[in-house]
Scaffold this active site. Sequence first.
Site, PDB file in Angstrom:
ATOM      1  N   ASN A  40       5.456  -1.565  -5.254  1.00 31.54           N
ATOM      2  CA  ASN A  40       5.134  -0.139  -5.412  1.00 31.54           C
ATOM      3  C   ASN A  40       5.467   0.377  -6.800  1.00 31.54           C
ATOM      4  OD1 ASN A  40       7.941   0.186  -5.323  1.00 31.54           O
ATOM      5  ND2 ASN A  40       7.782   2.137  -4.247  1.00 31.54           N
ATOM      6  N   ASP A  52      10.626   0.981  -2.423  1.00 26.07           N
ATOM      7  CA  ASP A  52      10.551   1.551  -1.062  1.00 26.07           C
ATOM      8  C   ASP A  52      11.751   1.100  -0.223  1.00 26.07           C
ATOM      9  OD1 ASP A  52       8.207   3.021  -1.259  1.00 26.07           O
ATOM     10  OD2 ASP A  52       6.923   1.385  -0.580  1.00 26.07           O
ATOM     11  N   TYR A  77       5.041  12.147   5.510  1.00 24.92           N
ATOM     12  CA  TYR A  77       5.747  13.343   5.017  1.00 24.92           C
ATOM     13  C   TYR A  77       4.833  14.560   4.917  1.00 24.92           C
ATOM     14  CZ  TYR A  77       3.782  11.250   0.806  1.00 24.92           C
ATOM     15  OH  TYR A  77       2.920  10.677  -0.105  1.00 24.92           O
ATOM     16  N   LYS A 107      -0.774  -2.247  -2.722  1.00 25.59           N
ATOM     17  CA  LYS A 107       0.613  -2.750  -2.762  1.00 25.59           C
ATOM     18  C   LYS A 107       0.680  -4.272  -2.702  1.00 25.59           C
ATOM     19  CE  LYS A 107       3.245   1.236  -1.337  1.00 25.59           C
ATOM     20  NZ  LYS A 107       4.111   1.915  -0.395  1.00 25.59           N
ATOM     21  N   GLY A 161       1.988  -2.961   7.866  1.00 29.20           N
ATOM     22  CA  GLY A 161       1.404  -2.946   6.518  1.00 29.20           C
ATOM     23  C   GLY A 161       2.482  -3.027   5.441  1.00 29.20           C
ATOM     24  N   ALA A 204       4.306  -0.724   3.797  1.00 28.91           N
ATOM     25  CA  ALA A 204       5.541   0.039   3.995  1.00 28.91           C
ATOM     26  C   ALA A 204       6.397  -0.603   5.089  1.00 28.91           C
ATOM     27  CB  ALA A 204       5.215   1.485   4.353  1.00 28.91           C
TER      28      ALA A 204
HETATM   29  P1  NAP Z   1      -0.905   0.108   5.018  1.00 31.50           P
HETATM   30  O1  NAP Z   1      -0.428  -1.017   4.182  1.00 31.50           O
HETATM   31  O2  NAP Z   1      -2.351   0.484   5.025  1.00 31.50           O
HETATM   32  O3  NAP Z   1      -0.425  -0.200   6.533  1.00 31.50           O
HETATM   33  C1  NAP Z   1      -0.677   0.688   7.578  1.00 31.50           C
HETATM   34  C2  NAP Z   1      -0.323   0.028   8.911  1.00 31.50           C
HETATM   35  O4  NAP Z   1      -0.590   0.965   9.951  1.00 31.50           O
HETATM   36  C3  NAP Z   1      -1.153  -1.211   9.225  1.00 31.50           C
HETATM   37  O5  NAP Z   1      -0.384  -2.096  10.003  1.00 31.50           O
HETATM   38  C4  NAP Z   1      -2.291  -0.615  10.058  1.00 31.50           C
HETATM   39  O6  NAP Z   1      -2.919  -1.529  10.906  1.00 31.50           O
HETATM   40  C5  NAP Z   1      -1.523   0.398  10.871  1.00 31.50           C
HETATM   41  N1  NAP Z   1      -2.396   1.415  11.421  1.00 31.50           N
HETATM   42  C6  NAP Z   1      -3.292   2.194  10.750  1.00 31.50           C
HETATM   43  N2  NAP Z   1      -3.915   3.008  11.610  1.00 31.50           N
HETATM   44  C7  NAP Z   1      -3.418   2.724  12.846  1.00 31.50           C
HETATM   45  C8  NAP Z   1      -3.681   3.235  14.143  1.00 31.50           C
HETATM   46  N3  NAP Z   1      -4.574   4.203  14.358  1.00 31.50           N
HETATM   47  N4  NAP Z   1      -2.966   2.733  15.181  1.00 31.50           N
HETATM   48  C9  NAP Z   1      -2.066   1.747  14.990  1.00 31.50           C
HETATM   49  N5  NAP Z   1      -1.781   1.219  13.781  1.00 31.50           N
HETATM   50  C10 NAP Z   1      -2.449   1.712  12.722  1.00 31.50           C
HETATM   51  O7  NAP Z   1      -0.133   1.452   4.639  1.00 31.50           O
HETATM   52  P2  NAP Z   1       1.388   1.587   4.135  1.00 31.50           P
HETATM   53  O8  NAP Z   1       1.453   1.532   2.668  1.00 31.50           O
HETATM   54  O9  NAP Z   1       2.190   0.634   4.930  1.00 31.50           O
HETATM   55  O10 NAP Z   1       1.704   3.112   4.558  1.00 31.50           O
HETATM   56  C11 NAP Z   1       1.859   3.484   5.917  1.00 31.50           C
HETATM   57  C12 NAP Z   1       2.297   4.949   5.981  1.00 31.50           C
HETATM   58  O11 NAP Z   1       3.599   5.083   5.416  1.00 31.50           O
HETATM   59  C13 NAP Z   1       1.385   5.903   5.208  1.00 31.50           C
HETATM   60  O12 NAP Z   1       1.287   7.110   5.931  1.00 31.50           O
HETATM   61  C14 NAP Z   1       2.154   6.158   3.923  1.00 31.50           C
HETATM   62  O13 NAP Z   1       1.845   7.424   3.339  1.00 31.50           O
HETATM   63  C15 NAP Z   1       3.584   6.128   4.445  1.00 31.50           C
HETATM   64  N6  NAP Z   1       4.557   5.791   3.392  1.00 31.50           N
HETATM   65  C16 NAP Z   1       5.534   6.701   3.153  1.00 31.50           C
HETATM   66  C17 NAP Z   1       6.488   6.408   2.202  1.00 31.50           C
HETATM   67  C18 NAP Z   1       7.581   7.401   1.933  1.00 31.50           C
HETATM   68  O14 NAP Z   1       8.236   7.298   0.891  1.00 31.50           O
HETATM   69  N7  NAP Z   1       7.817   8.329   2.837  1.00 31.50           N
HETATM   70  C19 NAP Z   1       6.450   5.204   1.461  1.00 31.50           C
HETATM   71  C20 NAP Z   1       5.426   4.293   1.757  1.00 31.50           C
HETATM   72  C21 NAP Z   1       4.461   4.615   2.734  1.00 31.50           C
HETATM   73  P3  NAP Z   1      -4.425  -2.007  10.596  1.00 31.50           P
HETATM   74  O15 NAP Z   1      -4.311  -2.971   9.439  1.00 31.50           O
HETATM   75  O16 NAP Z   1      -4.843  -2.632  11.888  1.00 31.50           O
HETATM   76  O17 NAP Z   1      -5.221  -0.785  10.213  1.00 31.50           O
END
Ligand code: NAP
Length: 305
Positions: free
Chosen positions: A94, A109, A241, A73, A144, A146
């Site tokens: 996205n 998003d 989800y 992203k 991150g 999202a």
């Molecule tokens: P991302 O860019 O990889 O960011 C993930 C974030 O979560 C980072 O800040 C990461 O920190 C943190 N994190 C990961 N593991 C962790 C843990 N064990 N404890 C605490 N923090 C943790 O991912 P993203 O794109 O933002 O997506 C995040 C989630 O949202 C995913 O599950 C994705 O499927 C979901 N999502 C859903 C939708 C929807 O339409 N429903 C849309 C977008 C995303 P670090 O960098 O320190 O690992």
Amino acid sequence: MSNYYSFGLVGFPLEHTFSPYIHTRALSACGLEGEYVLYPVPPLPNGTSEICNLLSNIRKKEIAGLNVTIPYKRAVIPFLDELTSEANHVKAVNTIYTRNGKLIGDNTDIYGFLTDLNRKLVEAYNLNLLRSSIDQHALVLGAGGAARAIVYGLLLSCWKVTVAARSEHQAAELVIDLKQNISNDYLNSIPLNKISIGSLLSEIILVINATPVGMWSETQASPWPEGLMLSKGMMVYDLVYNPQVTQLIQQAHTQGLYTSGGLGMLVEQAILSFIKWTGCIPDKNSFYENMIDNLSKEIPFSGEK
Ligand code: NAP
């Protein structure tokens, strides 16, 4: 085949995605022919040539549009010609398409989240998120891609926002980026731990999980600090989800709180990407309802006890 639409999703890994399901049904709903292809590309630098090839195929109109997910992203931005103002504000993309020969990075998003959150807040509290003048404070877990979209959407809607993240550096970068060019600058960050969150809890009416913690296949994990209760009257919105009932949602249910999983946002952001690619609007309300209904049956309730 100018009437044939080829879309796709680039990211890694892609096993968890429901986007092909949503987009192929959107094509049918609009009477269009096409396909939605998964492009699992290993993270940069290894995937550089594959990313360049995909983007070149969009320029040549062999691909009508691409969705982008983890870990691309933010990484995809240097390869694009322009960003929409939303994508530029959150510095995360996205959705990609061409306009006047230029490769555009967009972010649906933000819209997907706000549309679905608003629906859920009206259901829960009869509160219109976008028009309320009440001083609401949200806590976003994670910093991150999202989280950036969620924080930006909430700031636009005049909410106060606190980001709780395990990486202080990542959270600080989010705060600096998102405070630029937005008049609502009530945004700060705290460490994701029991003491920091606990001291803020009485002010928070909405908790949003924007980390992947709790998603299949680690469904027993929760991003919420152990030993800390959620507060009475609070709503919990989990972007995860799959499963629909995450450990965090289960915790909130135990305390009788109103909750939402990420399925509604997933469908809303997909519909807007689809509209940007095709100019065609699947009958929005019935399409949303049908998708939620159908996907609820597709997704295993692996988090529910
Ligand atoms: P991302 O860019 O990889 O960011 C993930 C974030 O979560 C980072 O800040 C990461 O920190 C943190 N994190 C990961 N593991 C962790 C843990 N064990 N404890 C605490 N923090 C943790 O991912 P993203 O794109 O933002 O997506 C995040 C989630 O949202 C995913 O599950 C994705 O499927 C979901 N999502 C859903 C939708 C929807 O339409 N429903 C849309 C977008 C995303 P670090 O960098 O320190 O690992």
